[in-house]
Design a protein around this motif. Structure first.
Motif, PDB file in Angstrom:
ATOM      1  N   UNK A  55      50.449  39.922  31.671  1.00  0.00           N
ATOM      2  CA  UNK A  55      49.428  39.777  30.633  1.00  0.00           C
ATOM      3  C   UNK A  55      48.041  40.113  31.177  1.00  0.00           C
ATOM      4  N   UNK A  56      47.771  39.717  32.412  1.00  0.00           N
ATOM      5  CA  UNK A  56      46.475  40.033  33.030  1.00  0.00           C
ATOM      6  C   UNK A  56      46.327  41.544  33.234  1.00  0.00           C
ATOM      7  N   UNK A  57      47.386  42.190  33.668  1.00  0.00           N
ATOM      8  CA  UNK A  57      47.347  43.645  33.853  1.00  0.00           C
ATOM      9  C   UNK A  57      47.126  44.352  32.522  1.00  0.00           C
ATOM     10  N   UNK A  58      47.852  43.910  31.496  1.00  0.00           N
ATOM     11  CA  UNK A  58      47.696  44.529  30.168  1.00  0.00           C
ATOM     12  C   UNK A  58      46.279  44.343  29.646  1.00  0.00           C
ATOM     13  N   UNK A  59      45.708  43.143  29.829  1.00  0.00           N
ATOM     14  CA  UNK A  59      44.333  42.870  29.391  1.00  0.00           C
ATOM     15  C   UNK A  59      43.354  43.779  30.126  1.00  0.00           C
ATOM     16  N   UNK A  60      43.548  43.942  31.421  1.00  0.00           N
ATOM     17  CA  UNK A  60      42.670  44.806  32.216  1.00  0.00           C
ATOM     18  C   UNK A  60      42.757  46.257  31.735  1.00  0.00           C
ATOM     19  N   UNK A  61      43.964  46.731  31.439  1.00  0.00           N
ATOM     20  CA  UNK A  61      44.135  48.109  30.956  1.00  0.00           C
ATOM     21  C   UNK A  61      43.424  48.297  29.625  1.00  0.00           C
ATOM     22  N   UNK A  62      43.585  47.341  28.717  1.00  0.00           N
ATOM     23  CA  UNK A  62      42.921  47.438  27.410  1.00  0.00           C
ATOM     24  C   UNK A  62      41.413  47.439  27.586  1.00  0.00           C
ATOM     25  N   UNK A  63      40.901  46.588  28.476  1.00  0.00           N
ATOM     26  CA  UNK A  63      39.453  46.564  28.728  1.00  0.00           C
ATOM     27  C   UNK A  63      38.973  47.901  29.272  1.00  0.00           C
ATOM     28  N   UNK A  64      39.722  48.510  30.169  1.00  0.00           N
ATOM     29  CA  UNK A  64      39.358  49.815  30.724  1.00  0.00           C
ATOM     30  C   UNK A  64      39.353  50.884  29.636  1.00  0.00           C
ATOM     31  N   UNK A  65      40.349  50.859  28.779  1.00  0.00           N
ATOM     32  CA  UNK A  65      40.417  51.846  27.692  1.00  0.00           C
ATOM     33  C   UNK A  65      39.241  51.682  26.736  1.00  0.00           C
ATOM     34  N   UNK A  66      38.889  50.432  26.442  1.00  0.00           N
ATOM     35  CA  UNK A  66      37.772  50.188  25.535  1.00  0.00           C
ATOM     36  C   UNK A  66      36.441  50.624  26.151  1.00  0.00           C
ATOM     37  N   UNK A  67      36.317  50.575  27.461  1.00  0.00           N
ATOM     38  CA  UNK A  67      35.069  50.970  28.102  1.00  0.00           C
ATOM     39  C   UNK A  67      34.864  52.481  28.006  1.00  0.00           C
ATOM     40  N   UNK A  68      35.934  53.261  27.808  1.00  0.00           N
ATOM     41  CA  UNK A  68      35.824  54.708  27.645  1.00  0.00           C
ATOM     42  C   UNK A  68      35.532  55.116  26.218  1.00  0.00           C
ATOM     43  N   UNK A  69      35.665  54.203  25.283  1.00  0.00           N
ATOM     44  CA  UNK A  69      35.437  54.517  23.873  1.00  0.00           C
ATOM     45  C   UNK A  69      33.956  54.730  23.634  1.00  0.00           C
ATOM     46  N   UNK A  70      33.639  55.761  22.843  1.00  0.00           N
ATOM     47  CA  UNK A  70      32.234  56.050  22.552  1.00  0.00           C
ATOM     48  C   UNK A  70      31.722  55.116  21.465  1.00  0.00           C
ATOM     49  N   UNK A  71      30.461  54.656  21.586  1.00  0.00           N
ATOM     50  CA  UNK A  71      29.901  53.808  20.534  1.00  0.00           C
ATOM     51  C   UNK A  71      29.676  54.619  19.252  1.00  0.00           C
ATOM     52  N   UNK A  72      29.850  53.967  18.089  1.00  0.00           N
ATOM     53  CA  UNK A  72      29.685  54.674  16.812  1.00  0.00           C
ATOM     54  C   UNK A  72      28.262  54.769  16.391  1.00  0.00           C
TER      55      UNK A  72
END
Length: 129
Positions: free
Chosen positions: A112-129
């Motif tokens: 669960x910690x690994x999955x949370x970290x991956x999701x956080x990393x993916x969200x940090x690459x998302x461009x702001x709207x």
């Protein structure tokens, strides 16, 4: 007959027997020396076998494959706990597998910690709207 229960790293049971009872995926069954050769997929459960002295023995098995060829019955499984009486077997199984629940919880928490970290990393690459 000769019964051999093997684990990936050792032999759990090796005995001369007159009868073997187990739970297959299609129901329970009993093996006797005169039965034909065959293969059965085992469900997790209790394996019972009678020694040549007439004494009844038990082993808890975590599923596996039973093969009978001639006078030899072989069971390949990932986990087995032999015991003399059913009461002793219950205690042995609880002792042998009780620690697995804690290990399972720890593994799930780490995942669960690994999955949370991956999701956080993916969200940090998302461009702001």
């Amino acid at each position: 007959m000769r019964l051999v229960v093997t684990l990936p790293n050792r032999i759990a049971v090796e005995a001369a027997v007159t009868r073997v009872g187990a739970e297959g995926i299609h129901g329970s069954f009993t093996m006797l020396p005169h039965h034909l050769d065959h293969v059965v997929l085992l469900a997790p459960g209790i394996l019972s076998y009678t020694g040549e002295d007439g004494e009844q023995h038990y082993a808890a098995v975590d599923g596996g494959v039973l093969t009978k060829v001639g006078e030899e019955v072989r069971i390949a499984t990932t986990a087995a706990v032999p015991g003399g009486r059913l009461e002793e077997l219950k205690e042995s199984v609880t002792e042998a597998f009780g620690h697995l629940d804690e290990r399972d919880r720890s593994a799930r928490l780490a995942l669960a910690r690994i999955e949370t970290h991956i999701v956080q990393q993916l969200l940090s690459f998302e461009e702001p709207s």
